[in-house]
Enzyme design. Structure first.
Site, PDB file in Angstrom:
ATOM      1  N   SER A  75       4.355   9.480   0.026  1.00  0.00           N
ATOM      2  CA  SER A  75       4.322   8.674  -1.188  1.00  0.00           C
ATOM      3  C   SER A  75       5.377   7.560  -1.150  1.00  0.00           C
ATOM      4  O   SER A  75       5.423   6.774  -0.219  1.00  0.00           O
ATOM      5  CB  SER A  75       4.520   9.595  -2.395  1.00  0.00           C
ATOM      6  OG  SER A  75       4.227   8.914  -3.593  1.00  0.00           O
ATOM      7  N   HIS A  85      -0.711   7.175  -0.744  1.00  0.00           N
ATOM      8  CA  HIS A  85      -1.737   7.284  -1.783  1.00  0.00           C
ATOM      9  C   HIS A  85      -1.405   6.317  -2.929  1.00  0.00           C
ATOM     10  O   HIS A  85      -0.381   5.625  -2.910  1.00  0.00           O
ATOM     11  CB  HIS A  85      -1.852   8.726  -2.298  1.00  0.00           C
ATOM     12  CG  HIS A  85      -0.591   9.260  -2.913  1.00  0.00           C
ATOM     13  ND1 HIS A  85      -0.463  10.549  -3.352  1.00  0.00           N
ATOM     14  CD2 HIS A  85       0.618   8.674  -3.176  1.00  0.00           C
ATOM     15  CE1 HIS A  85       0.762  10.740  -3.837  1.00  0.00           C
ATOM     16  NE2 HIS A  85       1.425   9.615  -3.744  1.00  0.00           N
TER      17      HIS A  85
END
Length: 366
Positions: free
Chosen positions: A78, A102
């Site tokens: 992330s 993501h």
């Protein structure tokens, strides 16, 4: 570490009052920079965290002149994965490390306008992250968006990240870290790698203590780990070179010793051979005098040189045949007529002189 080089372990979640509080981290790094730090290594095992906090660290590191190196021990997921995207930075990863990308996720509350504003803000931050990755990977922002920001979690191995330009080098020295299969979420991946890293750190700490002892012995207590290891490597290379030289010299000495030994044996043999040839000793005395000469050549040579030669066998025969039986009453003319006069003169000069004087009245020597 030295004053110029610093290390930080970014293990855990990014966020204010969390494991990695960038407000505190940035202040600490800035203090080290003012003290002379020029290189920082970040060791990473993080499943991400707050975008705003991560974005602040990215921008700070981007504007400083500090050389930055990232080493992914476990996962960089992330926001942490995006932090590694600065093209100025060197990124290394353990062989079984993981990268995950993501879309931004979060929560808010309020009326519809406030919720829409929050969504727009998230889109804005997401666009910034896409731009960061686009610059690192050399792809268009649209390609990055379709590939990594489609609503799914995208896990990459270190090898895959390297192929995409997200990682510069794969570190394979540490083979004790095992790869995680079937990743379901970032928290599970973080815990999996973190437990292994903790065990590894205990071993590393023990190794560091041993390295400090070595540094102390080498009078390098204030030197960096790299400098100590370089000195140890140099000493090992010198030791190997010295051993090789020593072995070569030993071989030369052995060959020289063999030559000297052969010369000594030849010298002794020549001495004994000469003594036997001169009849000063017999062949049956060879072993005895050989041993004596091997122990004390000089004195043995003196002893042999003082020995008189043993008369030859033919010399003994001549002495015994000076006056053969039947020749006691022969005179000078008798020897002359029989052709034995010259032989008599040779083997018995005294008898020849006696007969010569009797014949001619004077000594043949006069």
């Amino acid at each position: 570490m030295s004053k110029e080089r610093c290390e930080y372990y970014l293990y855990g979640i990014i966020g204010r009052y969390m494991d990695i509080d960038t407000n505190v981290l940035i202040a600490d790094i800035e203090g080290k920079r003012k003290e002379g730090a020029t290189h920082i290594t970040f060791y990473v095992n993080s499943d991400g965290g707050e975008v705003i906090q991560g974005n602040a660290l990215y921008n700070y590191l981007d504007r400083t002149d500090i050389e930055v190196e990232w080493i992914v021990d476990g996962i960089a997921a992330s926001m942490m994965a995006v932090l590694l995207s600065n093209r100025k930075h060197k990124v290394k990863a353990a062989k079984h490390a993981k990268f995950m990308y993501h879309r931004i996720s979060g929560y808010t509350y309020g009326n519809s306008d406030e919720i829409r504003a929050a969504a727009e803000m998230m889109d804005g931050f997401e666009g910034t992250l896409i731009e960061m990755l686009s610059e690192r990977m050399g792809k268009s922002e649209e390609e990055v968006r379709k590939e990594f920001f489609d609503g799914l979690d995208h896990w990459l191995s270190a090898k895959e990240a390297k192929a995409l330009g997200l990682c510069d080098e794969i570190i394979e020295r540490n083979k004790s870290i095992k790869e995680l299969k079937n990743i379901t979420d970032s928290r599970r991946a973080y815990n999996y790698y973190n437990n292994q890293i903790i065990k590894l750190n205990k071993k590393t700490k023990k190794m560091d203590e041993e390295l400090k002892k070595v540094a102390s012995i080498l009078n390098m207590s204030n030197s960096s780990e790299q400098e100590v290891l370089a000195r140890v490597k140099m000493l090992i290379e010198q030791e190997v070179s010295l051993q090789n030289t020593l072995q070569a010299e030993q071989k030369k000495n052995e060959e020289l010793s063999k030559k000297i030994e052969a010369m000594e044996k030849s010298k002794v043999k020549n001495l004994i051979d000469a003594a036997i040839a001169d009849k000063r000793i017999g062949e049956d005395d060879r072993e005895t005098y050989t041993k004596l000469a091997e122990q004390d050549y000089e004195n043995t040579a003196k002893v042999l040189n003082k020995l008189s030669g043993v008369p030859r066998v033919k010399d003994g025969i001549v002495q015994e045949e000076k006056l053969p039986k039947g020749e006691e009453n022969l005179g000078f003319d008798d020897y002359h007529r029989s052709g034995k006069l010259e032989n008599l003169k040779s083997i018995n000069p005294e008898r020849y002189a006696e007969l010569f004087k009797a014949k001619f009245g004077f000594d043949p020597k006069n």
